[in-house]
Scaffold this motif. Structure first.
Motif, PDB file in Angstrom:
ATOM      1  N   GLY A  56       0.810  -1.208   0.000  1.00 30.10           N
ATOM      2  CA  GLY A  56       0.000   0.000   0.000  1.00 30.10           C
ATOM      3  C   GLY A  56       0.845   1.260   0.000  1.00 30.10           C
ATOM      4  N   HIS A  57       0.371   2.274   0.707  1.00 28.73           N
ATOM      5  CA  HIS A  57       1.048   3.564   0.757  1.00 28.73           C
ATOM      6  C   HIS A  57       1.943   3.697   1.984  1.00 28.73           C
ATOM      7  CE1 HIS A  57      -1.280   4.904  -2.611  1.00 28.73           C
ATOM      8  NE2 HIS A  57      -2.391   4.532  -2.006  1.00 28.73           N
ATOM      9  N   HIS A  58       2.118   2.622   2.718  1.00 31.76           N
ATOM     10  CA  HIS A  58       2.921   2.630   3.937  1.00 31.76           C
ATOM     11  C   HIS A  58       4.366   2.254   3.617  1.00 31.76           C
ATOM     12  CE1 HIS A  58      -0.796   2.787   6.280  1.00 31.76           C
ATOM     13  NE2 HIS A  58      -1.270   1.935   5.383  1.00 31.76           N
ATOM     14  N   LEU A  59       5.258   2.525   4.542  1.00 38.49           N
ATOM     15  CA  LEU A  59       6.642   2.064   4.401  1.00 38.49           C
ATOM     16  C   LEU A  59       6.754   0.653   4.959  1.00 38.49           C
ATOM     17  CD1 LEU A  59       8.684   5.269   5.270  1.00 38.49           C
ATOM     18  CD2 LEU A  59       8.376   4.192   3.031  1.00 38.49           C
ATOM     19  N   TRP A  60       5.849  -0.196   4.487  1.00 33.25           N
ATOM     20  CA  TRP A  60       5.805  -1.602   4.878  1.00 33.25           C
ATOM     21  C   TRP A  60       6.144  -2.444   3.656  1.00 33.25           C
ATOM     22  CZ3 TRP A  60       0.243  -1.532   7.294  1.00 33.25           C
ATOM     23  CH2 TRP A  60       0.251  -0.749   8.447  1.00 33.25           C
ATOM     24  N   PHE A  61       6.875  -3.514   3.888  1.00 31.28           N
ATOM     25  CA  PHE A  61       7.328  -4.355   2.788  1.00 31.28           C
ATOM     26  C   PHE A  61       7.117  -5.819   3.127  1.00 31.28           C
ATOM     27  CE2 PHE A  61       9.567  -0.396   2.679  1.00 31.28           C
ATOM     28  CZ  PHE A  61       9.516  -0.039   1.343  1.00 31.28           C
ATOM     29  N   GLU A  62       6.693  -6.594   2.114  1.00 33.41           N
ATOM     30  CA  GLU A  62       6.558  -8.027   2.279  1.00 33.41           C
ATOM     31  C   GLU A  62       7.492  -8.721   1.297  1.00 33.41           C
ATOM     32  OE1 GLU A  62       2.711  -9.560   1.277  1.00 33.41           O
ATOM     33  OE2 GLU A  62       2.607  -8.424  -0.582  1.00 33.41           O
ATOM     34  N   PHE A  63       7.935  -9.900   1.674  1.00 27.03           N
ATOM     35  CA  PHE A  63       8.827 -10.667   0.822  1.00 27.03           C
ATOM     36  C   PHE A  63       8.153 -10.973  -0.509  1.00 27.03           C
ATOM     37  CE2 PHE A  63       9.781 -14.951  -0.774  1.00 27.03           C
ATOM     38  CZ  PHE A  63      11.046 -14.701  -1.254  1.00 27.03           C
ATOM     39  N   SER A  64       8.914 -10.852  -1.573  1.00 25.30           N
ATOM     40  CA  SER A  64       8.473 -11.258  -2.905  1.00 25.30           C
ATOM     41  C   SER A  64       9.705 -11.706  -3.673  1.00 25.30           C
ATOM     42  CB  SER A  64       7.805 -10.107  -3.647  1.00 25.30           C
ATOM     43  OG  SER A  64       7.553 -10.488  -4.993  1.00 25.30           O
ATOM     44  N   PRO A  65       9.704 -12.931  -4.200  1.00 28.77           N
ATOM     45  CA  PRO A  65      10.888 -13.395  -4.921  1.00 28.77           C
ATOM     46  C   PRO A  65      11.192 -12.563  -6.166  1.00 28.77           C
ATOM     47  CG  PRO A  65       9.079 -14.948  -5.164  1.00 28.77           C
ATOM     48  CD  PRO A  65       8.646 -13.920  -4.166  1.00 28.77           C
ATOM     49  N   HIS A  66      10.211 -11.808  -6.646  1.00 28.99           N
ATOM     50  CA  HIS A  66      10.413 -10.978  -7.828  1.00 28.99           C
ATOM     51  C   HIS A  66      10.463  -9.489  -7.467  1.00 28.99           C
ATOM     52  CE1 HIS A  66       9.802 -14.620 -10.042  1.00 28.99           C
ATOM     53  NE2 HIS A  66       8.638 -14.786  -9.444  1.00 28.99           N
TER      54      HIS A  66
ATOM     55  N   HIS B 102       5.298 -12.302   8.828  1.00 27.83           N
ATOM     56  CA  HIS B 102       5.722 -10.962   9.215  1.00 27.83           C
ATOM     57  C   HIS B 102       5.933 -10.097   7.974  1.00 27.83           C
ATOM     58  CE1 HIS B 102       6.644 -13.243  12.805  1.00 27.83           C
ATOM     59  NE2 HIS B 102       6.908 -12.128  13.467  1.00 27.83           N
ATOM     60  N   PHE B 103       5.930  -8.787   8.180  1.00 27.56           N
ATOM     61  CA  PHE B 103       6.298  -7.831   7.145  1.00 27.56           C
ATOM     62  C   PHE B 103       7.304  -6.872   7.766  1.00 27.56           C
ATOM     63  CE2 PHE B 103       2.882  -5.843   9.452  1.00 27.56           C
ATOM     64  CZ  PHE B 103       3.202  -4.497   9.479  1.00 27.56           C
ATOM     65  N   TRP B 104       8.048  -6.147   6.926  1.00 37.43           N
ATOM     66  CA  TRP B 104       9.045  -5.211   7.415  1.00 37.43           C
ATOM     67  C   TRP B 104       8.448  -3.813   7.473  1.00 37.43           C
ATOM     68  CZ3 TRP B 104      13.058  -5.329  10.258  1.00 37.43           C
ATOM     69  CH2 TRP B 104      13.879  -4.215  10.355  1.00 37.43           C
ATOM     70  N   ASP B 105       8.449  -3.201   8.652  1.00 34.83           N
ATOM     71  CA  ASP B 105       8.003  -1.825   8.857  1.00 34.83           C
ATOM     72  C   ASP B 105       9.254  -0.957   8.819  1.00 34.83           C
ATOM     73  OD1 ASP B 105       7.213   0.661   9.842  1.00 34.83           O
ATOM     74  OD2 ASP B 105       5.883  -0.186  11.366  1.00 34.83           O
ATOM     75  N   ALA B 106       9.527  -0.349   7.665  1.00 32.38           N
ATOM     76  CA  ALA B 106      10.774   0.413   7.483  1.00 32.38           C
ATOM     77  C   ALA B 106      10.805   1.671   8.337  1.00 32.38           C
ATOM     78  CB  ALA B 106      10.965   0.768   6.013  1.00 32.38           C
ATOM     79  N   GLU B 107       9.637   2.252   8.609  1.00 36.04           N
ATOM     80  CA  GLU B 107       9.604   3.470   9.412  1.00 36.04           C
ATOM     81  C   GLU B 107      10.060   3.206  10.844  1.00 36.04           C
ATOM     82  OE1 GLU B 107       6.678   7.282  10.036  1.00 36.04           O
ATOM     83  OE2 GLU B 107       5.830   5.406   9.344  1.00 36.04           O
ATOM     84  N   SER B 108       9.666   2.059  11.392  1.00 41.37           N
ATOM     85  CA  SER B 108      10.037   1.690  12.756  1.00 41.37           C
ATOM     86  C   SER B 108      11.229   0.749  12.817  1.00 41.37           C
ATOM     87  CB  SER B 108       8.853   1.019  13.460  1.00 41.37           C
ATOM     88  OG  SER B 108       7.747   1.874  13.484  1.00 41.37           O
ATOM     89  N   ALA B 109      11.664   0.239  11.668  1.00 40.65           N
ATOM     90  CA  ALA B 109      12.753  -0.737  11.580  1.00 40.65           C
ATOM     91  C   ALA B 109      12.478  -1.970  12.429  1.00 40.65           C
ATOM     92  CB  ALA B 109      14.094  -0.096  11.942  1.00 40.65           C
ATOM     93  N   VAL B 110      11.267  -2.533  12.221  1.00 35.48           N
ATOM     94  CA  VAL B 110      10.824  -3.694  12.992  1.00 35.48           C
ATOM     95  C   VAL B 110      10.090  -4.661  12.063  1.00 35.48           C
ATOM     96  CG1 VAL B 110       9.225  -4.427  14.821  1.00 35.48           C
ATOM     97  CG2 VAL B 110      10.563  -2.354  15.108  1.00 35.48           C
ATOM     98  N   ALA B 111      10.291  -5.951  12.287  1.00 37.47           N
ATOM     99  CA  ALA B 111       9.490  -6.965  11.607  1.00 37.47           C
ATOM    100  C   ALA B 111       8.213  -7.142  12.426  1.00 37.47           C
ATOM    101  CB  ALA B 111      10.248  -8.283  11.500  1.00 37.47           C
ATOM    102  N   ARG B 112       7.063  -6.898  11.808  1.00 38.39           N
ATOM    103  CA  ARG B 112       5.774  -6.978  12.504  1.00 38.39           C
ATOM    104  C   ARG B 112       4.966  -8.162  11.996  1.00 38.39           C
ATOM    105  NH1 ARG B 112       5.242  -2.532  15.534  1.00 38.39           N
ATOM    106  NH2 ARG B 112       6.206  -0.597  14.815  1.00 38.39           N
TER     107      ARG B 112
END
Length: 92
Positions: free
Chosen positions: A31-41, A68-78
């Motif tokens: 979405g529009h958040h600084l959140w990231f999920e794993f994707s092989p591509h 889990h996903f990576w929250d880049a703003e907080s530098a935490v795996a949530r």
């Protein structure tokens, strides 16, 4: 493998001068958040710096598993939960 470097298919790490391991993993933004999920591509995305290679690889395994996903703003795996899905859908 060279000392201070780790390279896998979807995760890589480099030992920094401060002794921490800086990790990158293939991921897509949620979405529009600084959140990231794993994707092989996905694109190589920073997923934090850890004291040990093993800790960073454990975090990467949680992202790879999809729990889990990576929250880049907080530098935490949530952990993914309903509040996260609601935020991604723009409900909150």
């Amino acid at each position: 493998m060279l000392p201070g470097l780790y390279s896998g298919l979807d995760v890589r790490a480099e030992r920094r001068s401060d002794g921490l391991w800086a990790f990158d993993m293939k991921a897509n933004q949620l979405g529009h958040h600084l959140w990231f999920e794993f994707s092989p591509h996905g694109l190589w995305t920073a997923i934090g710096a850890w004291r040990t290679l093993e800790t960073g690889l454990w975090v990467a395994s949680r992202l790879r598993a999809g729990t889990h996903f990576w929250d880049a703003e907080s530098a935490v795996a949530r952990i993914f939960d309903e509040s996260v899905y609601s935020a991604i859908r723009g409900e909150i």
